[in-house]
Motif scaffolding. Structure first.
Motif, PDB file in Angstrom:
ATOM      1  N   MET A 195       2.507   4.761  -0.584  1.00 18.04           N
ATOM      2  CA  MET A 195       3.464   4.114   0.137  1.00 18.04           C
ATOM      3  C   MET A 195       4.684   3.892  -0.990  1.00 18.04           C
ATOM      4  O   MET A 195       5.736   4.179  -0.642  1.00 18.04           O
ATOM      5  CB  MET A 195       3.083   2.523   0.247  1.00 18.04           C
ATOM      6  N   MET A 238       1.006  -3.640   1.517  1.00 17.61           N
ATOM      7  CA  MET A 238       2.485  -4.014   1.059  1.00 17.61           C
ATOM      8  C   MET A 238       2.445  -5.178   0.398  1.00 17.61           C
ATOM      9  O   MET A 238       2.871  -5.356  -0.855  1.00 17.61           O
ATOM     10  CB  MET A 238       3.394  -4.258   2.150  1.00 17.61           C
ATOM     11  N   LYS A 252       7.441  -0.309   9.973  1.00 15.20           N
ATOM     12  CA  LYS A 252       6.048  -0.312   9.907  1.00 15.20           C
ATOM     13  C   LYS A 252       5.254   0.970  10.335  1.00 15.20           C
ATOM     14  O   LYS A 252       4.334   1.414   9.745  1.00 15.20           O
ATOM     15  CB  LYS A 252       5.254  -1.397  10.225  1.00 15.20           C
ATOM     16  N   GLU A 305      -1.512   2.549  -1.758  1.00 18.47           N
ATOM     17  CA  GLU A 305      -0.302   1.956  -2.381  1.00 18.47           C
ATOM     18  C   GLU A 305       0.384   3.100  -3.107  1.00 18.47           C
ATOM     19  O   GLU A 305       1.526   2.988  -3.186  1.00 18.47           O
ATOM     20  CB  GLU A 305      -0.961   0.967  -3.370  1.00 18.47           C
ATOM     21  N   TYR A 308      11.109  -2.063   5.840  1.00 19.12           N
ATOM     22  CA  TYR A 308      11.063  -2.246   4.211  1.00 19.12           C
ATOM     23  C   TYR A 308      12.113  -1.248   3.465  1.00 19.12           C
ATOM     24  O   TYR A 308      12.259  -0.162   4.078  1.00 19.12           O
ATOM     25  CB  TYR A 308       9.751  -2.154   3.686  1.00 19.12           C
TER      26      TYR A 308
END
Length: 227
Positions: free
Chosen positions: A161, A198, A175, A158, A223
């Motif tokens: 990301m 996500m 992705k 996380e 995203y």
């Protein structure tokens, strides 16, 4: 230098790799050889590096791709060392994140000097350790994230990301982009892995500030941060 300096040497030719590592070592720094782009990125993920020496024509993953992936995650100093002499190639690589470019065959003393100069430059003006967006503040040195003045505990995936988004806040990531950058592996269409992580990341951001939306879905594409 006040601390040990670690330099990652990505070069597939064993003799040239050994020579570069010897130059690095003779300069008082610690070299780590890697003989492919894939191997080099694995080493890159394992620790903090002060510099990367990068050949362009390496197996597994080209130097251009390695440069892109490293720059998505880090401001580490990067010197390209390549037999490619085209001026356009040099300009493109410098614009895409390389700090210097040395053409093969090279002079040992010149390589040592350029390493020293670039390390001194980075020591005087260290890369920023803070990334911000709206009320999000990420400290990349402390590996911490606050949202709305509240600390948010993220998993390693996380965190990567979130750092990917914050490093280039206007970019839309597919992705495939996210998976290959965060997991460091080739993407084979496993959307569920990205979707689950996500979803968890968004939930944690929303819990810290339910009145703000930070990451938006571009349907059929990927995203990006929501401005």
């Amino acid at each position: 230098m006040d601390k040990e300096v670690h330099i990652l040497v990505m070069e597939d030719d064993e003799d040239i790799n050994n020579l570069l590592c010897q130059i690095v070592q003779d300069s008082g720094y610690n070299p780590q050889p890697a003989f492919s782009g894939t191997e080099g990125l694995l080493y890159f993920e394992q620790k903090e590096w002060d510099m990367v020496l990068l050949d362009l024509m390496i197996p597994g993953m080209t130097g251009e791709v390695v440069l892109q992936k490293v720059r998505e995650k880090s401001d580490v100093a990067i010197i390209i060392i390549s037999a490619k002499e085209e001026q356009l190639t040099k300009v493109d690589l410098l614009r895409n994140g390389a700090d210097d470019y040395i053409t093969k065959p090279f002079d040992n003393g010149e390589v040592a000097a350029r390493i020293d100069v670039l390390l001194r430059r980075y020591k005087r003006t260290p890369p920023t350790s803070t990334l911000t967006f709206k009320d999000i503040v990420m400290d990349t040195n402390a590996k911490s994230l606050t949202v709305n003045n509240t600390e948010v505990i993220l998993t390693a995936r996380e965190y990567k990301m979130m750092k990917l988004f914050l490093s280039t806040p206007k970019k839309m990531f597919t992705k495939e982009n996210i998976f290959e950058s965060v997991w460091g592996e080739e993407y084979y269409g496993d959307e569920n892995t990205v979707n689950v992580h996500m979803s968890h990341l968004r939930s944690k951001l929303s819990e810290a500030n339910p009145h703000e939306e930070y990451i938006e879905t571009i349907w059929g594409m990927g995203y990006r941060l929501k401005t």
